[in-house]
Structures are given as C-alpha cells and as structure tokens.
Scaffold this motif. Structure first.
Motif, PDB file in Angstrom:
ATOM      1  N   UNK A   3       6.834  -7.988   0.626  1.00  0.00           N
ATOM      2  CA  UNK A   3       7.940  -7.061   0.349  1.00  0.00           C
ATOM      3  C   UNK A   3       7.628  -5.691   0.946  1.00  0.00           C
ATOM      4  N   UNK A   4       6.380  -5.286   0.813  1.00  0.00           N
ATOM      5  CA  UNK A   4       5.982  -3.989   1.358  1.00  0.00           C
ATOM      6  C   UNK A   4       6.154  -3.908   2.860  1.00  0.00           C
ATOM      7  N   UNK A   5       5.804  -4.993   3.563  1.00  0.00           N
ATOM      8  CA  UNK A   5       5.954  -5.007   5.017  1.00  0.00           C
ATOM      9  C   UNK A   5       7.417  -5.066   5.433  1.00  0.00           C
ATOM     10  N   UNK A   6       8.229  -5.774   4.672  1.00  0.00           N
ATOM     11  CA  UNK A   6       9.633  -5.912   5.032  1.00  0.00           C
ATOM     12  C   UNK A   6      10.433  -4.655   4.719  1.00  0.00           C
ATOM     13  N   UNK A  37      -0.470  -0.531  12.737  1.00  0.00           N
ATOM     14  CA  UNK A  37      -0.092  -0.629  11.335  1.00  0.00           C
ATOM     15  C   UNK A  37      -0.491  -2.011  10.831  1.00  0.00           C
ATOM     16  N   UNK A  38      -1.522  -2.051   9.998  1.00  0.00           N
ATOM     17  CA  UNK A  38      -1.993  -3.310   9.417  1.00  0.00           C
ATOM     18  C   UNK A  38      -2.049  -3.234   7.892  1.00  0.00           C
ATOM     19  N   UNK A  39      -1.583  -2.118   7.345  1.00  0.00           N
ATOM     20  CA  UNK A  39      -1.523  -1.935   5.888  1.00  0.00           C
ATOM     21  C   UNK A  39      -0.318  -1.043   5.589  1.00  0.00           C
ATOM     22  N   UNK A  40      -0.124  -0.696   4.329  1.00  0.00           N
ATOM     23  CA  UNK A  40       1.099  -0.019   3.916  1.00  0.00           C
ATOM     24  C   UNK A  40       0.940   1.488   3.709  1.00  0.00           C
TER      25      UNK A  40
END
Length: 370
Positions: A69-72, A319-322
C-alpha cells in the motif's frame, strides 16, 4: 468473461515463468560440487547461507500489505523532483591519475576507488533501474552518471558485496567485463558472473574473514547482516558481505548492506582503525530493521569500526523504501555531529581524497534540491 479472464491470467503466468527461467538477469545456479564446497563454511546450513544472529527475513502478510500500500500510494518527497546534481569525470583524468588515493561516488553504493595507480570498482550498479526489467523498478535519481561505462578505462578489480539488483547489475557487468582484470565476491556470487560469460579464473570467491592479495592490495571479506537472492527461489543461496581494502598506507571499510549488529565492533577490533569507512544509510523501515540500518545506527557503526571518517552510502540513488529521499542524510548528519564523528557528503562524481577527507567541507548540498 470468466473464461477470458482465466486465459489472460494463464498467459501472464506463462510469460512470467518464461521470463524468470530464460532471462539472463536472474544469474546462475550453483552446481552440486559448488554447494558441497560451500558446506565447509560456518555460514552455510541446509543448502542456504545464514546470518550469525537470528534475523527476520520474511514479512508477515500484514507487513507485506502495509508495504505494498505504501508503494502504491503517492508518498511525498521520496524522489527528487528534478534529479540530483552530477559532477562529470573525464576518462583522461582517470587514466592519468597519479595523486593520492581517492574515491568517486556514483550514487547509492557504487564507487570508483583509485589507489596505488589502480582502478577498483565497488558494487558497480551503473544501470538505470535496480530490477530484472525496467518496468519493475524506479529510475535512478540522477539523470546521468559521472562517466559512462563505455568511456571508462581499464579496471583492475571489481568488488561485489552481494547479488541484489541495486548492487549487482547484469547490464553493467556485460559492459564492464571486457575491461576488468579480476572480480572478487562473497561465496556463490561468482556463479552469476560465470553465467554472464566471465571466466572462472577471473573470479575469486571468499567466505567471511578470508583474505586475498591483489598486486600490493589486500582484500578481506568481512561479515554483514543481510540476505541475498535475485529470483523467486534463490533467497540466501549466495553469501553477502562487507569488505576491507588495505594498501601499505590506507585502510578502508565498505559496509555493503547490513542491519546493525555486533559484527561492526568485531571488524573494528580486528582490522581497525579505518582511515575511511563507507557505511549504509538508507532504504530502511521498521518492517525490515534487521537487514537495513537506520541513520542513527550508521553513525554508531562508524564508531564501532573505529573509522576516522565516515561516508553515508545506499542513499541518493534509488527509491527502495518509503522514507523521503533526504531523510537518511539529514538524520545521519545530525547523529554524526552528536557523536563527534567526521563525515563527508560529496556530490555524485566528486572526488574525495582519502588522506585529507577529514578536512573536506561538508556543504549539505542536498538542501538546495527538492
């Protein structure tokens, strides 16, 4: 309608299966003979490599849902709006370089180290997207590299910390392999390189705490707390590591990817103090805190390895984290000041001379970019 959806799903599964099995991006698999050799390692158990400490590698379904959800969702400021600045490097400057040892950062965890008239590449992920296909990952923060691979001169050695896509890139290796004399990796990673056409006699694989010499330099494979894998079924089939690089006059540490643990103190006690240490700082989250440090831990790790100067890495690339793209450098900068640690933060492409690194002006360049 139902039949059509079923056919579509079947086609997608077939395409994905073919891609995973046929694409060279995923690398090679160890033979039974190689697996038998790995079994002599203390870090190898039941067909996979392990960490010294108990480490959580699998997220719960709830955590996976939160991450997805965070990535989307549209997270603010996770990517620079206009790309990061890059200082260009001339190929002739590399060829004719005869000064004191220096490092040039390519963003994220990739470096060119020039030491004792040799060119050493560290984790040369110089591609645009850290994924097996361009559609499966976000693009590099900078719009260019300090120097394109095609313009690079001869590379004496390449050091690789582990086989994740943001550290080991198929496209980069294909362009580099004709320029490189030797490759040094943790156990198992050489299988990928062989699959990609690099001769076995140009690859040296090491276990943790093993050392090897190369034309006046000493390379030491040291522990990290992380994991490996490039596909759906090869998690922890290869080893991950940090590296120590020693010359007659310099002692350098490269952390690779790692969660914070006691191995930093062990490395510092055995091989420190270090003149310069490149230490992971970025792509962290509470859901995977065992395998990626938080910025405050990066600064502490610098103390643990007994580094005179540290440089935060594993940020400013992808970007590999939030977290926001500036969060890693802002937090580690604050903590380093609290702990009174000398820290450098060069522009991508800017040379850092190791003997005078402590005097480098930390200009906080990232504050000028959104």
């Amino acid at each position: 309608m139902i039949a059509g959806i079923g056919i579509l799903i079947g086609v997608v599964i077939i395409i994905a299966t073919l891609f995973i099995n046929l694409s060279p991006q995923f690398g090679g698999k160890a033979t039974k003979e190689q697996q038998s050799n790995y079994a002599t390692s203390k870090n190898y158990k039941d067909g996979t490599f392990i960490n010294t400490n108990k480490v959580k590698l699998d997220m719960s379904l709830i955590d996976m849902g939160k991450s997805l959800i965070g990535y989307l969702k549209s997270q603010p400021n996770t990517v620079p709006k206009n790309g990061l600045p890059v200082k260009e490097v001339d190929s002739l400057d590399i060829v004719e370089f005869k000064k004191e040892s220096s490092l040039i950062w390519f963003g994220h965890s990739s470096f060119l180290l020039q030491i004792q008239n040799k060119n050493i590449l560290i984790d040369p992920m110089l591609g645009e997207v850290p994924a097996p296909h361009p559609m499966l990952g976000g693009k590099r923060f900078s719009k260019s590299l300090p120097i394109e691979i095609e313009k690079m001169p001869k590379i004496d050695a390449v050091l690789i910390s582990h086989d994740h896509y943001d550290h080991l890139d198929y496209g980069s290796i294909q362009k580099l392999k004709g320029k490189v004399k030797m490759f040094y990796t943790p156990l198992g990673v050489g299988v990928h390189l062989q699959k990609w056409g690099i001769e076995k006699n140009r690859i040296v694989e090491l276990d943790w705490w093993e050392e090897t010499s190369f034309e006046g330099l000493n390379f030491i494979c040291t522990p990290a707390q992380h994991f490996s894998g490039r596909g759906l079924s090869d998690r922890t089939k290869t080893l991950w590591s940090s590296w120590v690089i020693q010359s007659d006059s310099e002692n350098i540490f490269f952390s690779g990817d790692s969660g914070y643990a006691d191995h930093f103190k062990q490395i510092g006690e055995k091989y420190g103090p270090f003149d310069f240490a490149m230490i992971e700082c970025g792509q962290y989250n509470e859901m995977w805190s065992d395998i990626h440090m938080f910025p405050e831990e990066t600064a502490q790790a610098g103390l643990d390895v007994r580094a005179k100067v540290i440089m935060p890495i594993h940020w400013g690339g992808f970007k590999l984290a939030l977290h926001t793209w500036k969060d890693p450098i802002e937090r580690v900068n604050k903590k380093a000041k609290e702990l009174n640690i000398d820290m450098v933060t060069p522009l991508i492409g800017e040379a850092i001379f190791l003997k005078t690194a402590a005097a480098y002006s930390n200009n906080s360049w990232w504050k000028d970019y959104e």
